[in-house]
Design an enzyme around this catalytic site. Sequence first.
Site, PDB file in Angstrom:
ATOM      1  N   ARG A   1      14.659 -20.575 -17.432  1.00 56.99           N
ATOM      2  CA  ARG A   1      14.494 -19.730 -18.623  1.00 56.99           C
ATOM      3  C   ARG A   1      14.763 -18.240 -18.380  1.00 56.99           C
ATOM      4  O   ARG A   1      15.391 -17.582 -19.212  1.00 56.99           O
ATOM      5  CB  ARG A   1      13.084 -19.888 -19.196  1.00 56.99           C
ATOM      6  CG  ARG A   1      12.854 -21.189 -19.920  1.00 56.99           C
ATOM      7  CD  ARG A   1      11.555 -21.129 -20.688  1.00 56.99           C
ATOM      8  NE  ARG A   1      11.147 -22.434 -21.180  1.00 56.99           N
ATOM      9  CZ  ARG A   1      10.048 -22.634 -21.900  1.00 56.99           C
ATOM     10  NH1 ARG A   1       9.260 -21.624 -22.203  1.00 56.99           N
ATOM     11  NH2 ARG A   1       9.739 -23.855 -22.314  1.00 56.99           N
TER      12      ARG A   1
ATOM     13  N   GLU B   1       0.812  -1.213   0.000  1.00 61.37           N
ATOM     14  CA  GLU B   1       0.000   0.000   0.000  1.00 61.37           C
ATOM     15  C   GLU B   1       0.848   1.267   0.000  1.00 61.37           C
ATOM     16  O   GLU B   1       0.346   2.344   0.336  1.00 61.37           O
ATOM     17  CB  GLU B   1      -0.903  -0.007   1.244  1.00 61.37           C
ATOM     18  CG  GLU B   1      -1.827  -1.198   1.299  1.00 61.37           C
ATOM     19  CD  GLU B   1      -2.467  -1.397   2.659  1.00 61.37           C
ATOM     20  OE1 GLU B   1      -3.218  -2.378   2.795  1.00 61.37           O
ATOM     21  OE2 GLU B   1      -2.220  -0.589   3.575  1.00 61.37           O
TER      22      GLU B   1
ATOM     23  N   HIS C   1      -5.125  -0.018  -5.512  1.00 62.65           N
ATOM     24  CA  HIS C   1      -3.853   0.552  -5.086  1.00 62.65           C
ATOM     25  C   HIS C   1      -3.471   1.780  -5.911  1.00 62.65           C
ATOM     26  O   HIS C   1      -4.180   2.166  -6.839  1.00 62.65           O
ATOM     27  CB  HIS C   1      -2.776  -0.524  -5.125  1.00 62.65           C
ATOM     28  CG  HIS C   1      -2.995  -1.581  -4.079  1.00 62.65           C
ATOM     29  ND1 HIS C   1      -2.004  -2.021  -3.233  1.00 62.65           N
ATOM     30  CD2 HIS C   1      -4.103  -2.275  -3.714  1.00 62.65           C
ATOM     31  CE1 HIS C   1      -2.488  -2.929  -2.413  1.00 62.65           C
ATOM     32  NE2 HIS C   1      -3.762  -3.106  -2.700  1.00 62.65           N
TER      33      HIS C   1
ATOM     34  N   ARG D   1       3.397 -16.357 -12.703  1.00 53.99           N
ATOM     35  CA  ARG D   1       3.699 -15.398 -13.767  1.00 53.99           C
ATOM     36  C   ARG D   1       2.538 -14.445 -14.024  1.00 53.99           C
ATOM     37  O   ARG D   1       1.373 -14.845 -14.007  1.00 53.99           O
ATOM     38  CB  ARG D   1       4.037 -16.136 -15.059  1.00 53.99           C
ATOM     39  CG  ARG D   1       5.330 -16.923 -15.012  1.00 53.99           C
ATOM     40  CD  ARG D   1       5.549 -17.719 -16.281  1.00 53.99           C
ATOM     41  NE  ARG D   1       4.482 -18.702 -16.496  1.00 53.99           N
ATOM     42  CZ  ARG D   1       4.441 -19.536 -17.523  1.00 53.99           C
ATOM     43  NH1 ARG D   1       5.398 -19.499 -18.437  1.00 53.99           N
ATOM     44  NH2 ARG D   1       3.463 -20.410 -17.635  1.00 53.99           N
TER      45      ARG D   1
END
Length: 377
Positions: free
Chosen positions: A202, A145, A171, A231
């Site tokens: 990777r 925050e 936010h 991801r």
Amino acid sequence: ALDLMISTWVSMGNKVKKFEDEFSQYTNCNNGIMVNSGSSANLLALSVLTNSKIESPIEKNSSIITPAVTWATTVSPIVQVGCKPLFVDVDLDTFCVNPETIENAINSEVSCIMPVHLMGNPCNMEDMVKIKNKNDVYLVEDCAEAHGAKINGKSVGSFGDIGTYSFFMSHHITTIEGGMLVTNNDSFADMARMLRAFGWTREVKDKEKINSQHSEIDPRFLFVNLGYNLRPTEIQGAFGLHQIKKLDAFVKIRRENSRYWNDRFSKYEKYFILPKRNLEEHVYFGYAITIKEKSPFRRENIVKFLESKMIETRPIMAGNYVEQPASKMFQWKKSGSLSNSELIMKNSFFIGNHHEIGDIEREYVADMFDEFLNKYD
């Protein structure tokens, strides 16, 4: 984002990488690792520090000091990585834990300190760093925050071993869902990239060295650690690139709103504790108020009135977390009294504060407070 959807390249790619670079530069950190949420950022940070492949990992069943007034996903990852929350009280005027409370809580079982810059108000990180170094423990900053908050010009998130941010809708800036881990430790950053996606190599910067040690395995599918799938999408990265350019302007408006409300509400300080500390460092996720115990009205009275006037309110996050039913599901300890946290659970709330609130809206909010409080003055 629309271009990406048309191209069909919507999984994590160059837009995410560019946003990581821009956000890490903004916070003056060497590395930014974007994930699918701020909650995942906390989980990833603690998963890095408890991973057996780093030097001096956090031990299972050790204690992690964190404030009792917080959000659920500061606490849950502590439990999920096999550690125990050690709850400490917060100050009423900042909702943040102070260094003296942390120092009093330190014992031989403590492996990490996890302060929360709650409501956008930065903790005293300079003293926290001294405690970290003195006691040889890790320091993870929850900045979910506190986008744009700085202490003497230094960004929150850059003081500890790792900092975490959230880009949820409510936010300061948003990627709809999303989060970021920032760190100046390149080894932790590579571990985070690895754990973010399956434990493969990777996205790891030092992948060539690792891959060469396992030349018999296709490097595109080389798994050298346990991992998650945290991801973000490329669409989230694209939103972030536009949002970060607006952050400082958004923070300026939040501060202006809060300064106005502080001035308007100063006459009610016999009833309220107002958020006046660190006005030039505070980034005001919301405008928080605590009703003093001797006030002639209760939180429920003023909240009900404000809601009837179309002014939304919220409690201070999860309040005192040890009072939440979820706390019965895991082992935890506390250090000292949680009296301030208990009062916040009962008497504190906040109203919205964001860049769409201008002169008319903030004046209306203040007028409605006047209308409610006139009968008590």
